[in-house]
Design a protein around this motif. Structure first.
Motif, mmCIF file in Angstrom:
data_model
loop_
_atom_site.group_PDB
_atom_site.id
_atom_site.type_symbol
_atom_site.label_atom_id
_atom_site.label_comp_id
_atom_site.label_asym_id
_atom_site.label_seq_id
_atom_site.Cartn_x
_atom_site.Cartn_y
_atom_site.Cartn_z
ATOM 1 N N MET A 1 0.844 -1.182 0.000
ATOM 2 C CA MET A 1 0.000 0.000 0.000
ATOM 3 C C MET A 1 0.885 1.239 0.000
ATOM 4 S SD MET A 1 -2.935 0.935 2.703
ATOM 5 C CE MET A 1 -3.602 2.551 2.753
ATOM 6 N N ALA A 2 0.600 2.133 -0.881
ATOM 7 C CA ALA A 2 1.393 3.357 -1.002
ATOM 8 C C ALA A 2 0.971 4.363 0.063
ATOM 9 C CB ALA A 2 1.224 3.943 -2.390
ATOM 10 N N GLY A 3 1.932 5.147 0.522
ATOM 11 C CA GLY A 3 1.670 6.124 1.558
ATOM 12 C C GLY A 3 1.359 7.497 0.999
ATOM 13 N N GLU A 4 0.829 8.310 1.882
ATOM 14 C CA GLU A 4 0.515 9.686 1.546
ATOM 15 C C GLU A 4 1.105 10.604 2.601
ATOM 16 O OE1 GLU A 4 -3.696 10.141 1.180
ATOM 17 O OE2 GLU A 4 -3.818 8.785 -0.515
ATOM 18 N N ILE A 5 1.558 11.758 2.166
ATOM 19 C CA ILE A 5 2.025 12.786 3.095
ATOM 20 C C ILE A 5 1.156 14.004 2.839
ATOM 21 C CG2 ILE A 5 3.941 14.225 3.834
ATOM 22 C CD1 ILE A 5 5.829 12.060 2.766
ATOM 23 N N ASP A 6 0.276 14.276 3.811
ATOM 24 C CA ASP A 6 -0.653 15.393 3.686
ATOM 25 C C ASP A 6 -0.959 15.956 5.068
ATOM 26 O OD1 ASP A 6 -2.384 13.520 4.808
ATOM 27 O OD2 ASP A 6 -3.444 13.143 2.945
ATOM 28 N N HIS A 7 -2.002 16.749 5.167
ATOM 29 C CA HIS A 7 -2.323 17.382 6.447
ATOM 30 C C HIS A 7 -2.733 16.371 7.510
ATOM 31 C CE1 HIS A 7 -6.243 17.203 4.435
ATOM 32 N NE2 HIS A 7 -6.781 17.212 5.637
ATOM 33 N N HIS A 8 -3.100 15.158 7.123
ATOM 34 C CA HIS A 8 -3.457 14.116 8.093
ATOM 35 C C HIS A 8 -2.221 13.430 8.673
ATOM 36 C CE1 HIS A 8 -7.691 14.444 7.181
ATOM 37 N NE2 HIS A 8 -7.436 14.284 5.882
ATOM 38 N N THR A 9 -1.166 13.326 7.893
ATOM 39 C CA THR A 9 0.034 12.600 8.327
ATOM 40 C C THR A 9 1.222 13.516 8.591
ATOM 41 O OG1 THR A 9 0.718 12.258 6.024
ATOM 42 C CG2 THR A 9 -0.655 10.539 7.031
ATOM 43 N N GLY A 10 1.053 14.802 8.381
ATOM 44 C CA GLY A 10 2.151 15.758 8.510
ATOM 45 C C GLY A 10 2.779 15.804 9.889
ATOM 46 N N ASP A 11 1.963 15.675 10.943
ATOM 47 C CA ASP A 11 2.509 15.723 12.299
ATOM 48 C C ASP A 11 3.492 14.583 12.547
ATOM 49 O OD1 ASP A 11 1.155 18.039 13.000
ATOM 50 O OD2 ASP A 11 -0.525 16.953 13.916
ATOM 51 N N ALA A 12 3.167 13.400 12.060
ATOM 52 C CA ALA A 12 4.068 12.252 12.241
ATOM 53 C C ALA A 12 5.385 12.485 11.516
ATOM 54 C CB ALA A 12 3.399 10.976 11.747
ATOM 55 N N LEU A 13 5.324 13.060 10.323
ATOM 56 C CA LEU A 13 6.551 13.353 9.572
ATOM 57 C C LEU A 13 7.371 14.414 10.291
ATOM 58 C CD1 LEU A 13 8.369 12.997 7.121
ATOM 59 C CD2 LEU A 13 6.940 14.682 5.918
ATOM 60 N N SER A 14 6.722 15.450 10.793
ATOM 61 C CA SER A 14 7.434 16.501 11.529
ATOM 62 C C SER A 14 8.144 15.928 12.746
ATOM 63 C CB SER A 14 6.462 17.596 11.965
ATOM 64 O OG SER A 14 5.997 18.314 10.873
ATOM 65 N N GLN A 15 7.474 15.046 13.468
ATOM 66 C CA GLN A 15 8.083 14.424 14.645
ATOM 67 C C GLN A 15 9.264 13.544 14.252
ATOM 68 O OE1 GLN A 15 4.933 12.435 16.749
ATOM 69 N NE2 GLN A 15 3.955 14.360 17.332
ATOM 70 N N ALA A 16 9.132 12.833 13.150
ATOM 71 C CA ALA A 16 10.218 11.963 12.693
ATOM 72 C C ALA A 16 11.434 12.774 12.263
ATOM 73 C CB ALA A 16 9.738 11.093 11.535
ATOM 74 N N LEU A 17 11.211 14.012 11.819
ATOM 75 C CA LEU A 17 12.314 14.860 11.365
ATOM 76 C C LEU A 17 12.791 15.818 12.448
ATOM 77 C CD1 LEU A 17 11.073 15.684 7.758
ATOM 78 C CD2 LEU A 17 12.933 14.162 8.421
ATOM 79 N N ASP A 18 12.375 15.591 13.686
ATOM 80 C CA ASP A 18 12.834 16.434 14.795
ATOM 81 C C ASP A 18 14.182 15.928 15.281
ATOM 82 O OD1 ASP A 18 13.164 18.127 16.928
ATOM 83 O OD2 ASP A 18 11.621 17.190 18.163
ATOM 84 N N PHE A 19 15.220 16.653 14.954
ATOM 85 C CA PHE A 19 16.584 16.275 15.318
ATOM 86 C C PHE A 19 17.215 17.344 16.195
ATOM 87 C CE2 PHE A 19 17.464 19.290 12.121
ATOM 88 C CZ PHE A 19 16.598 19.006 11.094
ATOM 89 N N SER A 20 16.382 18.106 16.896
ATOM 90 C CA SER A 20 16.890 19.175 17.752
ATOM 91 C C SER A 20 17.832 18.597 18.809
ATOM 92 C CB SER A 20 15.732 19.924 18.412
ATOM 93 O OG SER A 20 14.878 19.038 19.092
ATOM 94 N N GLY A 21 18.912 19.287 19.001
ATOM 95 C CA GLY A 21 19.902 18.865 19.977
ATOM 96 C C GLY A 21 20.936 17.891 19.443
ATOM 97 N N MET A 22 20.780 17.433 18.222
ATOM 98 C CA MET A 22 21.747 16.507 17.639
ATOM 99 C C MET A 22 22.838 17.296 16.927
ATOM 100 S SD MET A 22 19.232 13.597 15.995
ATOM 101 C CE MET A 22 20.586 12.888 15.087
#
Length: 57
Positions: A1-22
């Motif tokens: 099943m192919a994924g989608e990146i939109d306003h429904h899944t954006g929060d999960a992507l933002s959290q996955a790309l949180d590298f603050s402090g690294m």
């Protein structure tokens, strides 16, 4: 099943790309399974790129 990146899944992507402090973070993304991305996803990727650049990544 192919994924989608939109306003429904954006929060999960933002959290996955949180590298603050690294130190010198590096991110590699495999988007082969993404069938759709709206402006929400594009804006998240642009923000992540800017943050990575500022962090020396």
């Amino acid at each position: 099943m192919a994924g989608e990146i939109d306003h429904h899944t954006g929060d999960a992507l933002s959290q996955a790309l949180d590298f603050s402090g690294m130190p010198c973070p590096r991110v590699v993304m495999d988007l082969r399974q993404v069938a759709f991305m709206d402006s929400t996803g594009i804006n998240i990727l642009i923000a992540a790129h800017r943050a990575l650049t500022e962090a020396g990544g």
